[in-house]
Design an enzyme around this catalytic site. Structure first.
Site, PDB file in Angstrom:
ATOM      1  CE  LYS A 121      -3.126  -2.717  -0.316  1.00  0.00           C
ATOM      2  NZ  LYS A 121      -3.682  -2.876  -1.682  1.00  0.00           N
ATOM      3  NE  ARG A 134       1.326   8.657 -17.640  1.00  0.00           N
ATOM      4  CZ  ARG A 134       0.287   7.825 -17.601  1.00  0.00           C
ATOM      5  NH1 ARG A 134      -0.093   7.302 -16.449  1.00  0.00           N
ATOM      6  NH2 ARG A 134      -0.370   7.534 -18.683  1.00  0.00           N
ATOM      7  CE  LYS A 136      -2.317  10.665 -19.000  1.00  0.00           C
ATOM      8  NZ  LYS A 136      -3.068  10.658 -20.279  1.00  0.00           N
ATOM      9  CD  GLN A 139      -7.098   8.726 -14.523  1.00  0.00           C
ATOM     10  OE1 GLN A 139      -7.720   8.147 -13.643  1.00  0.00           O
ATOM     11  NE2 GLN A 139      -7.232   8.430 -15.799  1.00  0.00           N
ATOM     12  CG  HIS A 144      -6.244   8.038  -7.047  1.00  0.00           C
ATOM     13  ND1 HIS A 144      -5.818   6.900  -7.710  1.00  0.00           N
ATOM     14  CD2 HIS A 144      -5.102   8.664  -6.623  1.00  0.00           C
ATOM     15  CE1 HIS A 144      -4.504   6.846  -7.700  1.00  0.00           C
ATOM     16  NE2 HIS A 144      -4.044   7.900  -7.047  1.00  0.00           N
ATOM     17  CG  HIS A 147      -8.451   2.902  -2.887  1.00  0.00           C
ATOM     18  ND1 HIS A 147      -7.801   2.456  -4.018  1.00  0.00           N
ATOM     19  CD2 HIS A 147      -8.624   1.793  -2.113  1.00  0.00           C
ATOM     20  CE1 HIS A 147      -7.606   1.154  -3.931  1.00  0.00           C
ATOM     21  NE2 HIS A 147      -8.095   0.724  -2.794  1.00  0.00           N
ATOM     22  CE  LYS A 201     -10.269   2.207 -17.027  1.00  0.00           C
ATOM     23  NZ  LYS A 201      -9.964   3.528 -17.606  1.00  0.00           N
ATOM     24  CB  THR A 205     -15.242  -0.828 -12.093  1.00  0.00           C
ATOM     25  OG1 THR A 205     -14.163  -0.090 -12.659  1.00  0.00           O
ATOM     26  CG2 THR A 205     -15.956   0.037 -11.072  1.00  0.00           C
TER      27      THR A 205
END
Length: 294
Positions: A121, A134, A136, A139, A144, A147, A201, A205
């Site tokens: 983790k 990057r 992003k 995201q 995210h 978590h 993908k 989920t």
């Protein structure tokens, strides 16, 4: 404020009286300070990283992303195999397995695998750092960050207090799912030529939602049958799974159901525009032909 700090300090000192001695002295386990400061570092980078990258070009990290993701898939496969192997030999019950502080080889193999799961983790913080480098930023959702940060903290609690018994099952399932997830990420990082092999993908989920639902059911069942496992852990698990079901459920609806409807509407609109254009051309050609006949 001083009395509040003293209360929590005294409470923590009391909890130390029933920690699991099998993980005593292991890296990052004995004190909460390393986990706390690593979490602070992570959240600081999440906050300041996008600001630093704002006027910079995004990094192309494909050469790093492929080995990182495939390496994480291998690590999770290792954790899954070690946990499942010992749990099967010990005939662990999926419904209720007390955490017994015994040091047989199979029990210690589970404790060791739980430590590796906790440590994984920490390594997963790199997922976020790569998004930042990057650029992003889309995201970097609440889901995210929530978590990644909470999993690291909760599994430190797991390895320190309950590193075997019913703790093993969430780690078995989640590490198995992470094998699939990081394999997907590793393949997608190779390049667009892999896209035709990555149609699954959406199902990752769905599998995660099934995982959280199953864990919630088992958590409630543990409370129902009065499982010989720390009661506060059972309640925490149930609450945590509810939060994941809500957040991942919203993500699934947004990413797949709403997005599918939007794409369908855009396709219908494009088809209507094309049909309208064809009709205009037909009318225009009819007028032109009539003028020629005159």
């Amino acid at each position: 404020m001083a009395s509040i700090i003293k209360y929590f300090t005294d409470y923590y000192d009391w909890t130390l009286t029933f920690v699991d001695p099998r993980s005593k002295g292991w890296f990052l386990v004995d004190s909460p300070k390393p986990t706390f400061w690593l979490l602070v570092m992570y959240l600081t980078i999440v906050w300041i990283g996008p600001k630093i990258m704002r006027n910079r070009k995004p990094f192309k990290l494909n050469g790093l992303l492929v080995p990182y993701n495939l390496g994480m898939a291998y690590l999770n496969g290792f954790i899954f195999a070690r946990l499942a192997e010992s749990a099967i030999r010990l005939k662990y019950s999926i419904f209720c397995e007390p955490c017994r502080q015994i040091s047989t080889p199979d029990e210690m193999q589970i404790v060791d695998a739980i430590w590796w799961y906790y440590f994984s983790k920490l390594l997963e913080f790199c997922d976020t750092f790569f998004f930042i480098l990057r650029k992003k930023d889309n995201q970097l959702s609440f889901l995210h960050i929530y978590h990644h940060s909470t999993m690291f903290v909760f599994w430190w609690i797991g390895i320190k207090w309950v590193p075997s018994g019913s703790t093993a099952f969430p780690a078995i399932v989640n590490s198995g799912i992470h094998v699939l997830m990081y394999t997907y990420y590793g393949l997608s990082a190779i390049g667009p030529q892999m896209n035709k092999y990555l149609w699954w993908k959406k199902y990752l989920t769905i599998i995660q939602l099934l995982q959280f639902s199953g864990a919630l059911v088992l958590g409630f069942n543990g409370l129902r049958i009065d499982c010989e496992f720390p009661l506060w852990m059972q309640y925490t698990l149930c609450g945590y799974m509810v939060s994941f079901l809500v957040l991942f459920g919203r993500f699934y609806v947004s990413a797949y159901i709403d997005d599918h409807k939007k794409r369908k509407q855009e396709k219908t609109l494009a088809n209507n525009n094309l049909l309208s254009l064809k009709n205009q051309n037909i009318v225009s050609n009819g007028v032109d032909n009539a003028k020629k006949d005159e």
